[in-house]
Enzyme design. Structure first.
Site, PDB file in Angstrom:
ATOM      1  N   HIS A 126       2.455   4.606  -4.964  1.00  0.00           N
ATOM      2  CA  HIS A 126       3.121   5.680  -5.710  1.00  0.00           C
ATOM      3  C   HIS A 126       3.229   5.210  -7.156  1.00  0.00           C
ATOM      4  O   HIS A 126       2.741   4.120  -7.507  1.00  0.00           O
ATOM      5  CB  HIS A 126       4.471   6.011  -5.073  1.00  0.00           C
ATOM      6  CG  HIS A 126       5.351   4.804  -4.851  1.00  0.00           C
ATOM      7  ND1 HIS A 126       5.840   4.040  -5.878  1.00  0.00           N
ATOM      8  CD2 HIS A 126       5.799   4.215  -3.705  1.00  0.00           C
ATOM      9  CE1 HIS A 126       6.577   3.062  -5.396  1.00  0.00           C
ATOM     10  NE2 HIS A 126       6.555   3.126  -4.073  1.00  0.00           N
ATOM     11  N   GLY A 145       0.806  -1.223   0.000  1.00  0.00           N
ATOM     12  CA  GLY A 145       0.000   0.000   0.000  1.00  0.00           C
ATOM     13  C   GLY A 145       0.835   1.267   0.000  1.00  0.00           C
ATOM     14  O   GLY A 145       2.022   1.247  -0.310  1.00  0.00           O
ATOM     15  N   HIS A 188       4.273   1.537  -7.950  1.00  0.00           N
ATOM     16  CA  HIS A 188       3.180   0.552  -7.872  1.00  0.00           C
ATOM     17  C   HIS A 188       2.256   0.679  -9.084  1.00  0.00           C
ATOM     18  O   HIS A 188       1.811  -0.316  -9.650  1.00  0.00           O
ATOM     19  CB  HIS A 188       2.332   0.787  -6.615  1.00  0.00           C
ATOM     20  CG  HIS A 188       3.063   0.668  -5.321  1.00  0.00           C
ATOM     21  ND1 HIS A 188       3.295   1.751  -4.500  1.00  0.00           N
ATOM     22  CD2 HIS A 188       3.601  -0.396  -4.681  1.00  0.00           C
ATOM     23  CE1 HIS A 188       3.935   1.352  -3.413  1.00  0.00           C
ATOM     24  NE2 HIS A 188       4.141   0.054  -3.491  1.00  0.00           N
ATOM     25  N   SER A 240       9.469   5.321  -3.279  1.00  0.00           N
ATOM     26  CA  SER A 240       9.314   4.358  -2.191  1.00  0.00           C
ATOM     27  C   SER A 240       8.319   4.925  -1.194  1.00  0.00           C
ATOM     28  O   SER A 240       8.296   6.136  -0.951  1.00  0.00           O
ATOM     29  CB  SER A 240      10.668   4.146  -1.495  1.00  0.00           C
ATOM     30  OG  SER A 240      10.481   3.517  -0.239  1.00  0.00           O
ATOM     31  N   SER A 241       7.527   4.042  -0.621  1.00  0.00           N
ATOM     32  CA  SER A 241       6.595   4.488   0.420  1.00  0.00           C
ATOM     33  C   SER A 241       7.371   5.116   1.574  1.00  0.00           C
ATOM     34  O   SER A 241       6.877   5.996   2.267  1.00  0.00           O
ATOM     35  CB  SER A 241       5.772   3.301   0.929  1.00  0.00           C
ATOM     36  OG  SER A 241       5.181   2.624  -0.158  1.00  0.00           O
TER      37      SER A 241
END
Ligand code: AMP
Length: 298
Positions: A49, A46, A52, A204-205
Site C-alpha cells: 500500500h 507484501g 510501503h 495496513s495490509s
C-alpha cells in the site's frame, strides 16, 4: 540495475526481477557492491500500500539500488494469528514496487530462510520486547524475537547501506534500531512517517479484513491519538489519554492497550518531560487487529 544479471536466475514479474535464494541475491548485487554503489533495503510482508511505497520512494531517492524483501515471516505470527489468511498478491506487488523504484525483489521461500535445523534467535531483551505488543498477555516477546531474527538475517543477506521502516510499527522500529546498534550492523536505519487514508486510518495490509462498518469505526483509532496529543499538549498526558479513551468508546472500541511511553526506551511515561513520547494503541476491530501511534515531540 546491473545489465549482466543472469536471466536464468531471475523470474521477471512486472519489470522487477524476483530472486528466491540468498546465493542469487549475492550474485545479483555483486557488481553493485564492487562499483561502490549504495544499496537500500525495504523489508515488507507484501500486499503493498502507499505506506510501503513511501519507503520504496525514499529509498530510491537516496540509494543507487533498492531491494524490497517480500516475506511473510511465520515466526512473528502467534498460533492464533492470521498467518494463513495474510493477504498475498506477488504480481501486483512487483508492479507497484517497480513503479516506486525497486530494482529487485527478494522473495525467498520459508525453507530458504529457515532451513531444517535452524536454531538461532535474536532477542532484544527487556522493555523493548516485553511491553505494548510484546506484553506476555498480548503478542508476547516471541513476536519480536521473530521480527529481530528475520531483520538480522535480511541485513546479513542483503547487506544494505540503509534500511527503511515505518513509524506505523513504532515498537518494531525502536527495537530494530537497538538491535542494529548492539550487534554492530553497518546499516543506517531510517524510520519514515505513517501514511494514512483520507479519514486518518493508518494504512495496513490488515485493513483489507475490515467490513464496511468496521472500516468506518476504525478511523476512531487515529481520532483518539489526535485527541491524546491535543489533550497532552493542552493539559497532561492523563487528560490526553482520557480524551482518547472517550473517542474509542464512542466508536465502541475497547483497546487492547492505549499507553504513553518514552519513545526511545519504551519505559512508562506519566508526563511530558522534554523527551519524545509515544502514544500507542492496539485494538481488535471486527476481523482485524490494528495498531497505530502518535509521536509527541517536545
Ligand atoms: P509490513 O509489510 O506490514 O511488515 O510493513 C513493512 C514496512 O512498512 C514496515 O517497516 C512498516 O512499518 C511499514 N509500514 C506499514 N504500514 C505503513 C504505513 N501506513 N505508513 C508507513 N509505513 C508503513
Amino acid at each position: 540495475m546491473d545489465s549482466n544479471y543472469s536471466e536464468s536466475l531471475l523470474a521477471t514479474r512486472g519489470g522487477v526481477p524476483t530472486i528466491r535464494s540468498k546465493a542469487e541475491l549475492r550474485d545479483a548485487l555483486s557488481d553493485t557492491r564492487a562499483d561502490g554503489r549504495s544499496v537500500g533495503l525495504v523489508p515488507t510482508m507484501g500486499c503493498l500500500h502507499q505506506g510501503h511505497l513511501s519507503l520504496l520512494r525514499a529509498a530510491h531517492a537516496e540509494c543507487d539500488v533498492v531491494v524490497m524483501s517480500l516475506f511473510v515471516n511465520p515466526t512473528q505470527f502467534g498460533p492464533d494469528e492470521d498467518l494463513d489468511r495474510y493477504p498475498r498478491d506477488e504480481e501486483r506487488d512487483a508492479r507497484l514496487a517497480a513503479d516506486a523504484g525497486a530494482a529487485l525483489i527478494y522473495a525467498p521461500a520459508v525453507e530458504e530462510v529457515y532451513p531444517s535445523g535452524f536454531a538461532t534467535q535474536v532477542e532484544v531483551s527487556g522493555d523493548l520486547s516485553q511491553v505494548l505488543d510484546g506484553d506476555p498477555a498480548r503478542r508476547g516477546a516471541r513476536h519480536f524475537r521473530g521480527v529481530a531474527t528475520i531483520v538480522a538475517k535480511l541485513f546479513n543477506t542483503v547487506q544494505p547501506d540503509v534500511a527503511y521502516f515505518g513509524q506505523k510499527d513504532a515498537q518494531q522500529a525502536v527495537l530494530i534500531r537497538r538491535m542494529a546498534r548492539d550487534l554492530d550492523f553497518p546499516v543506517r536505519i531510517e524510520v519514515l512517517p505513517t501514511v494514512r487514508e483520507a479519514d486518518g486510518l493508518a494504512m495496513s495490509s490488515r485493513n483489507s479484513y475490515l467490513g464496511e462498518e468496521d472500516r468506518r469505526r476504525a478511523a476512531a483509532l487515529s481520532r483518539a491519538l489526535r485527541a491524546a496529543e491535543q489533550g497532552a499538549r493542552a493539559g497532561s498526558l492523563t487528560t490526553g489519554l482520557a480524551a482518547a479513551r472517550r473517542q474509542l468508546a464512542a466508536a465502541g472500541i475497547e483497546p487492547e492497550y492505549l499507553e504513553a511511553r518514552d519513545a526511545e526506551e519504551l519505559s512508562p511515561a506519566v508526563e511530558l518531560n522534554g523527551r519524545p513520547i509515544l502514544i500507542a494503541v492496539a485494538a481488535q476491530i471486527g476481523g482485524a487487529r490494528l495498531i497505530d501511534n502518535v509521536l509527541i515531540q517536545p
